[in-house]
Design an enzyme around this catalytic site. Structure first.
Site, PDB file in Angstrom:
ATOM      1  N   PHE A 154     -13.373  21.870  13.782  1.00  0.00           N
ATOM      2  CA  PHE A 154     -13.687  20.570  13.286  1.00  0.00           C
ATOM      3  C   PHE A 154     -14.531  19.839  14.207  1.00  0.00           C
ATOM      4  CE2 PHE A 154     -13.064  17.500   9.486  1.00  0.00           C
ATOM      5  CZ  PHE A 154     -12.325  18.563   8.660  1.00  0.00           C
ATOM      6  N   SER A 184      -7.885  10.747  11.172  1.00  0.00           N
ATOM      7  CA  SER A 184      -7.577   9.748  10.178  1.00  0.00           C
ATOM      8  C   SER A 184      -5.957  10.206   9.389  1.00  0.00           C
ATOM      9  CB  SER A 184      -8.464   9.252   9.101  1.00  0.00           C
ATOM     10  OG  SER A 184      -8.619  10.187   8.240  1.00  0.00           O
ATOM     11  N   LEU A 185      -5.976  11.420   9.145  1.00  0.00           N
ATOM     12  CA  LEU A 185      -4.745  11.934   8.448  1.00  0.00           C
ATOM     13  C   LEU A 185      -3.651  12.025   9.540  1.00  0.00           C
ATOM     14  CD1 LEU A 185      -6.047  14.934   6.155  1.00  0.00           C
ATOM     15  CD2 LEU A 185      -5.241  12.630   5.306  1.00  0.00           C
ATOM     16  N   ARG A 213     -19.464  12.906  13.583  1.00  0.00           N
ATOM     17  CA  ARG A 213     -19.887  12.483  12.707  1.00  0.00           C
ATOM     18  C   ARG A 213     -21.259  11.484  12.827  1.00  0.00           C
ATOM     19  NH1 ARG A 213     -14.589  11.937   9.011  1.00  0.00           N
ATOM     20  NH2 ARG A 213     -14.467  14.149   8.668  1.00  0.00           N
ATOM     21  N   LEU A 220     -17.577  13.319  -1.334  1.00  0.00           N
ATOM     22  CA  LEU A 220     -17.517  14.023   0.113  1.00  0.00           C
ATOM     23  C   LEU A 220     -17.674  15.329  -0.088  1.00  0.00           C
ATOM     24  CD1 LEU A 220     -17.200  13.168   3.035  1.00  0.00           C
ATOM     25  CD2 LEU A 220     -14.578  13.387   2.385  1.00  0.00           C
ATOM     26  N   GLN A 257     -18.068   4.137   9.416  1.00  0.00           N
ATOM     27  CA  GLN A 257     -18.514   5.650   9.727  1.00  0.00           C
ATOM     28  C   GLN A 257     -19.421   6.079   8.280  1.00  0.00           C
ATOM     29  OE1 GLN A 257     -15.612   9.309   9.884  1.00  0.00           O
ATOM     30  NE2 GLN A 257     -16.741   9.226  11.818  1.00  0.00           N
ATOM     31  N   GLU A 275     -16.206  18.034   6.134  1.00  0.00           N
ATOM     32  CA  GLU A 275     -16.626  18.719   7.352  1.00  0.00           C
ATOM     33  C   GLU A 275     -15.968  20.107   7.630  1.00  0.00           C
ATOM     34  OE1 GLU A 275     -16.730  15.667  10.272  1.00  0.00           O
ATOM     35  OE2 GLU A 275     -16.035  16.888  11.854  1.00  0.00           O
ATOM     36  N   HIS A 328     -20.237   9.532   6.592  1.00  0.00           N
ATOM     37  CA  HIS A 328     -19.876  10.913   6.823  1.00  0.00           C
ATOM     38  C   HIS A 328     -21.296  11.544   6.366  1.00  0.00           C
ATOM     39  CE1 HIS A 328     -18.297  14.789   6.064  1.00  0.00           C
ATOM     40  NE2 HIS A 328     -17.303  14.384   6.254  1.00  0.00           N
ATOM     41  N   ARG A 333     -14.869   7.559  14.294  1.00  0.00           N
ATOM     42  CA  ARG A 333     -13.782   8.530  14.210  1.00  0.00           C
ATOM     43  C   ARG A 333     -14.092  10.109  14.128  1.00  0.00           C
ATOM     44  NH1 ARG A 333     -11.141  10.567   9.852  1.00  0.00           N
ATOM     45  NH2 ARG A 333     -12.372   9.864   8.428  1.00  0.00           N
ATOM     46  N   HIS A 378     -17.837   6.118   4.561  1.00  0.00           N
ATOM     47  CA  HIS A 378     -16.590   6.852   4.604  1.00  0.00           C
ATOM     48  C   HIS A 378     -15.574   6.260   5.188  1.00  0.00           C
ATOM     49  CE1 HIS A 378     -14.592  10.601   4.316  1.00  0.00           C
ATOM     50  NE2 HIS A 378     -14.068  10.571   5.450  1.00  0.00           N
ATOM     51  N   GLY A 392      -0.478   4.518   0.163  1.00  0.00           N
ATOM     52  CA  GLY A 392      -1.093   5.857   0.665  1.00  0.00           C
ATOM     53  C   GLY A 392      -0.335   6.262   1.786  1.00  0.00           C
ATOM     54  N   GLY A 393      -1.135   7.117   2.339  1.00  0.00           N
ATOM     55  CA  GLY A 393      -0.453   8.007   3.724  1.00  0.00           C
ATOM     56  C   GLY A 393       0.406   6.994   4.598  1.00  0.00           C
ATOM     57  N   ALA A 394      -0.260   6.152   4.857  1.00  0.00           N
ATOM     58  CA  ALA A 394       0.567   5.185   5.981  1.00  0.00           C
ATOM     59  C   ALA A 394       1.473   4.503   5.408  1.00  0.00           C
ATOM     60  CB  ALA A 394      -0.467   4.328   6.666  1.00  0.00           C
ATOM     61  N   GLU A 433      -5.960   3.070   7.571  1.00  0.00           N
ATOM     62  CA  GLU A 433      -7.680   2.799   7.592  1.00  0.00           C
ATOM     63  C   GLU A 433      -7.677   1.194   7.618  1.00  0.00           C
ATOM     64  OE1 GLU A 433     -10.130   4.410   4.882  1.00  0.00           O
ATOM     65  OE2 GLU A 433     -11.841   3.005   5.675  1.00  0.00           O
ATOM     66  N   GLY A 464       0.792  -1.181  -0.167  1.00  0.00           N
ATOM     67  CA  GLY A 464       0.172   0.112  -0.048  1.00  0.00           C
ATOM     68  C   GLY A 464       0.931   1.188  -0.092  1.00  0.00           C
TER      69      GLY A 464
END
Lengths: 600, 148, 254
Positions: free
Chosen positions: A129, A412-413, A299, A265, A253, A268, A255, A407, A366, A27-29, A396, A25
């Site tokens: 937020f 999450s970011l 949420r 999306l 979740q 928020e 959203h 959450r 979401h 992505g961010g992580a 995630e 993966g």
């Protein structure tokens, strides 16, 4: 393509690679882990997409950290908000780590080059937020660090840029389909993963001392979702099929503000900047459900309130089936500076001009709070207490659990950065000490079985049709409101769909870019995960966070303030879910915050 | 931390020392473009608009201009800038569209040759032009020829 | 305010959406079978809110599963599904069918200038090679001592805000006539991403990137045809951005 000829050897058409750390993966992580692991050990990052296509890039609003750049804040308040937002299913020691390390994580990203919006003093700007408050719920606080309404895009780009800088070894458009687990002296350890190369149809075995799963979510089990088409839960599904547990799968979740009918999306951040939810009468209905923080409630509460408004006939539009997100009272200049992308979505996809018209919105699937259980070091758990040596998960796909049953936005970011970094560091530390786990005799056997399975069907069923039935039923029965009846109904359907899945039609018989084949494989993962979700949801007879059971509307802290741990124990093809799924409970870690009634 | 990465592209490894032709070529095109606007419109205005306009154009008119040092320099600038501007433009078109290296080199050589020939000829004409060729009818010649 | 909201009937979000017939003509190519690409027609019944991506999915899921194309987020932020739609580079997920002239067939083909792999999929490696070659990352020798963020004013950030929007979809680069004939040209996207850092007040590597783009295959090859600006799904004024890099190189500093 990315594979160099000196990357390894090819035996019987199968490519063999050897890296200390194998990250699944990008992505961010995954990339955050790679930035830690890359400079210290031979690292491979395998992704079914190009890294910049990952869905981290779709995140909009921000990343929470108690920097206190614009007003008083501290990480302890952030911890409290996270625990309360997660309806007390959060492991509180993990939430402390998340909130404490958040500050450094944001600074890290800035130092790497992320262009945050700035305060007049030139510091990182912050905004409000949902669910983030000062002094334990007294008032909303400005905690979300942001870059317009494309914070996730900026994080993904910044992480990729730094991977380019470090020369990280990427394998793009490689679908990891199997995890190789080998018994070493009575302990099951990962030996590597097996991937299918989209461009050629070749199989690749990546041997690694440590393996990190950062494969993201599985929102595509639902029809209305903000998730990408590629978010089919392959990684979580692989772990599940290996007999390793999945935690808290019932908590998904929704959203509140997806574009009505599309699920795209709208951040928020809109409400953080002052947007208001209104029903058909123009009433600001959140005042009734969360008198203190109104539209900035977490949420789960907002989504439920919206669904209630629609159910009780106060929905807007010709079919009274959506509510409005109203930003017409904001200055166009403010909208352009802080919410440019989401206003463009409304214009492009619904033809609505947000400057002057309210935008139709509906809850959209979401984020999976549950997933692969890990401890605070991102090590994957094989039961309530023991870990799998050398196997890590972050983002995630993982469940630490910092999000509990719901959450908070912007967490999450944060999660991908804090626990992605931990996964990278711990995976390297492990790889430095550990020996190679020998590959099993026929490492690609498992993947060949999966591919043969979908290729050998009699072709009477279409992948698209089965997937659509699954998604429609999940939206109908396992969304914001659930009952035993609705869950039983969708559970029965999944059983039937599983049987039909054996006969899927693959029209593309080729080897190159066979997306037809892979969509069928992905559907298998979706069916598996939907089944676990529904089964776990039916078993949890209470309402907590995102899991709302109308037949059990109260939270049951006495019996059910525990995590669900689901295990695959038998033949997944067996007709009844209870034949092959075993559910257990895992205690929640409580440090400073005993459960209280959740009011906003 | 390292500030550079190994370049994956061949073209970026060779760095130009000295004059950067592409850059100065680009600057020349902009500068000469602006200048040519003045030169060309000045030329057209004097030749076509002033006095009797286009009807006044004849050998005598041209002869008269080429005997004036001001117009010699004007036309000289016009010739050189227009030709080099055009040739360089053609060069970039060839760079863009000639896939084959050899074809590109040949075509660019032709353009270079043509440019040199035209510049030489043009310059010669401007500076060696005889406005009063012997034995020509006087009514076709500039008025000052009568005094010669 | 409230009454204005209540009075509004709202657009049709879902429910009964009118349908209309569309003919989609796709340039198909299967490298394992075809020698040359071929155009294939599909007649579909589509909804008023559908995008080109929905049409492609309808074909793939209901008619011919072998149709190959990339897609992920489906709302214009991941950059997977750039393709040529009626001769213009667009994201399939951001192009609504109703905005095209559906009385005529819609022609869809892969991006031009990058090697065709299969159907609508091209080889993206040359594109990412150019991107990586401009050193698209912050080059800064020191970190702030107090363990905090570097300071940057809102005005300093605003200078490069536009180019941070890039999603690397390749729509600009593969719309550039110079790139079509000369794959060695860095292309608009690489220059956009160089701009992102050249004009970042925190960065110290501007000179390195400007040297790279001052090359034969650098910014001077731009012919300002504005194809890239027209193609950009993120609304980046790409040609203007390239102009700013040219000026920076002439000045010798950002």
């Amino acid at each position: 393509m990315s594979v160099k000829t000196d990357e390894g050897e090819i035996i019987d058409g199968v490519h063999y690679h050897k890296h200390d750390v194998v990250i699944v993966g990008a992505g961010g992580a995954g990339m955050r882990a790679a930035i830690e692991a890359g400079p210290k050990a031979s690292t491979a990052v395998i992704s079914k997409l190009y890294p910049t296509r990952s869905h981290t890039g779709a995140a909009q609003g921000g990343m929470a950290a108690a920097l206190a750049n614009v007003e008083e804040d501290n990480w302890e308040w952030h911890t409290y908000d996270t625990v309360k937002g997660g309806d007390y299913l959060v492991d509180q020691d993990a939430a402390e780590i998340l909130a404490k390390e958040a500050i450094h994580a944001v600074i890290d990203l800035e130092n790497m080059g992320l262009p945050f919006n700035r305060t007049p003093e030139g510091r990182i700007d912050q905004r409000r937020f949902g669910g983030h408050t000062r002094e334990h719920g007294k008032a909303p606080v400005r905690r979300a660090c942001y870059a317009a309404d494309r914070t996730g895009h900026m994080i993904l780009q910044t992480l990729y840029q730094n991977c380019v800088k470090l020369g990280i070894n990427f394998f793009n458009e490689f679908y990891v389909l199997d995890l190789l687990m080998v018994d070493v002296k009575g302990v099951k350890r990962p030996a590597g993963v097996v991937a299918y190369e989209l461009a050629t149809g070749d199989l690749h075995v990546f041997q690694g001392k440590s393996v990190i799963f950062a494969t993201g979510g599985f929102g595509k089990i639902f029809k209305t979702t903000s998730n990408a088409h590629t978010l089919t839960g392959d990684g979580v599904g692989i772990i599940w099929r290996k007999g390793l547990p999945l935690e808290d799968m019932e908590f998904f979740q929704f959203h509140p503000t997806g574009l009505a009918g599309l699920g795209i999306l709208l951040s928020e951040a809109a409400r953080g900047e002052g947007a208001i939810l209104r029903n058909a009468d123009g009433e600001r209905f959140m005042e009734r459900y969360a008198p203190t923080i109104k539209d900035l409630a977490p949420r789960d509460i907002v989504a439920r309130s919206m669904a209630t408004e629609i159910r009780e006939g106060r929905g807007a539009g010709p079919y009274k089936d959506y509510v409005y997100l109203d930003i017409t009272h904001l200055e166009p200049a403010v909208i352009d500076a802080k919410l440019p992308d989401i206003t463009e979505f409304a214009r492009t996809y619904l033809g609505v001009e947000p400057y002057t018209e309210p935008v139709p919105v509906l809850p959209t699937a979401h984020y999976a709070m549950g997933g692969i259980p890990t401890n605070n070091n991102a090590e994957v758990l094989r039961n309530n207490t023991e870990t799998v040596p050398g196997l890590y998960a972050a983002g995630e796909c993982a469940c630490v659990s910092v999000h509990g049953s719901n959450r908070l936005g912007t967490n999450s970011l944060l999660d991908i950065n804090v626990f992605g970094k931990r996964a990278g560091n711990n995976a390297v530390a492990y790889a430095e000490k550990a020996d190679w786990v020998p590959l099993p005799d026929d490492p690609t056997a498992g993947v060949r079985k999966i591919l043969d399975h979908v290729r050998s069907g009699d072709g009477s069923e279409r992948v698209g049709a089965i997937r659509k039935e699954l998604q429609d039923a999940m939206d109908r029965n396992a969304q914001v409101f659930r009952t035993d009846e609705s869950l039983r109904e969708v559970g029965d359907l999944i059983k039937k769909l599983r049987a039909r899945y054996r006969n899927v039609l693959i029209q593309d018989k080729g080897k190159r870019f066979n997306t037809d084949l892979l969509e069928a494989v992905e559907l298998g993962f979706l069916l598996d995960l939907a089944e676990v979700l529904v089964y776990s949801a039916r078993n949890r007879k209470e309402s907590r966070g995102a899991h709302m059971r109308e037949d059990y509307p109260k939270r049951d802290d006495k019996n059910l303030m525990v995590h669900t741990m689901a295990y695959l124990t038998g033949d997944p093809e067996s007709a009844v879910a209870s034949d092959h799924i075993k559910l257990e409970w895992k205690p929640v870690v409580v440090t400073n915050y005993p459960p209280t009634e959740r009011k906003y | 931390m390292t500030v550079t990465i190994d370049s994956p592209r061949a073209s970026t490894t060779k760095h130009h020392k000295g004059i950067n032709l592409e850059k100065w070529g680009w600057v020349f095109m902009r500068a000469s473009g602006v200048l040519l606007v003045v030169l060309i419109f000045g030329h057209l205005f004097v030749n076509l608009m002033i006095g009797h306009g286009v009807k006044a154009l004849d050998f005598a008119f041209v002869g008269g201009k080429f005997s004036d040092p001001f117009w010699q320099v004007w036309d000289m600038l016009l010739l050189w800038f227009a030709l080099i501007h055009g040739a360089n433009g053609m060069r970039t078109v060839i760079n863009d569209y000639a896939h084959n290296r050899l074809v590109g080199v040949v075509l660019k050589s032709f353009i270079l040759l043509a440019t040199i020939v035209l510049l030489t000829l043009g310059t010669l004409v401007i500076y060696t032009f005889d406005p009063c060729p012997a034995g020509s009818p006087a009514d076709l010649l500039p008025s000052f020829c009568a005094g010669v | 305010m409230a009454s204005a909201v209540a009075a509004k009937s709202g657009p049709i979000a879902h429910g009964e959406v009118p349908t209309f017939p569309v003919t989609i003509i796709i340039r198909r190519f299967d490298p394992e079978v075809d020698k040359e690409p071929r155009w294939v027609d599909y007649d579909l019944q589509m909804h008023g809110t559908d995008r080109v991506l929905d049409a492609l999915h309808k074909i793939k899921w209901e008619i011919d599963g072998s149709l190959a194309f990339r897609r992920s987020c489906a709302h214009g932020v991941c950059g997977s599904d750039a393709m040529r739609i009626n001769g213009k580079n667009r994201l399939a997920c951001k192009t609504l069918l109703k905005d095209l002239d559906v009385s005529k067939p819609i022609y869809i083909e892969a991006l031009k200038g990058l090697p065709l792999e299969k159907d609508l999929i091209v080889d993206m490696e040359p594109f990412f090679d150019s991107y990586r070659a401009v050193q698209p990352f912050l080059i800064a020798s020191s970190k702030p001592k107090d363990g905090k963020e570097r300071l940057q004013s809102a005005a300093q950030r605003e200078i490069f805000d536009e180019t941070t929007k890039c999603i690397l979809c390749a729509a600009c680069t593969s719309s550039c006539p110079v790139f079509w004939t000369d794959g060695q040209y860095f292309g608009p996207a690489a220059i956009v991403n160089a701009h992102r850092f050249i004009f970042d007040s925190r960065d110290e590597g501007a000179q390195v990137r400007m040297d790279i783009l001052n090359d034969k295959e650098g910014v001077w090859r731009c012919r300002t045809t504005f194809n890239c600006t027209d193609a950009c799904p993120r609304g980046i004024q790409v040609t203007k951005v390239i102009g700013e890099v040219k000026q920076a190189i002439l000045r010798g500093k950002p």
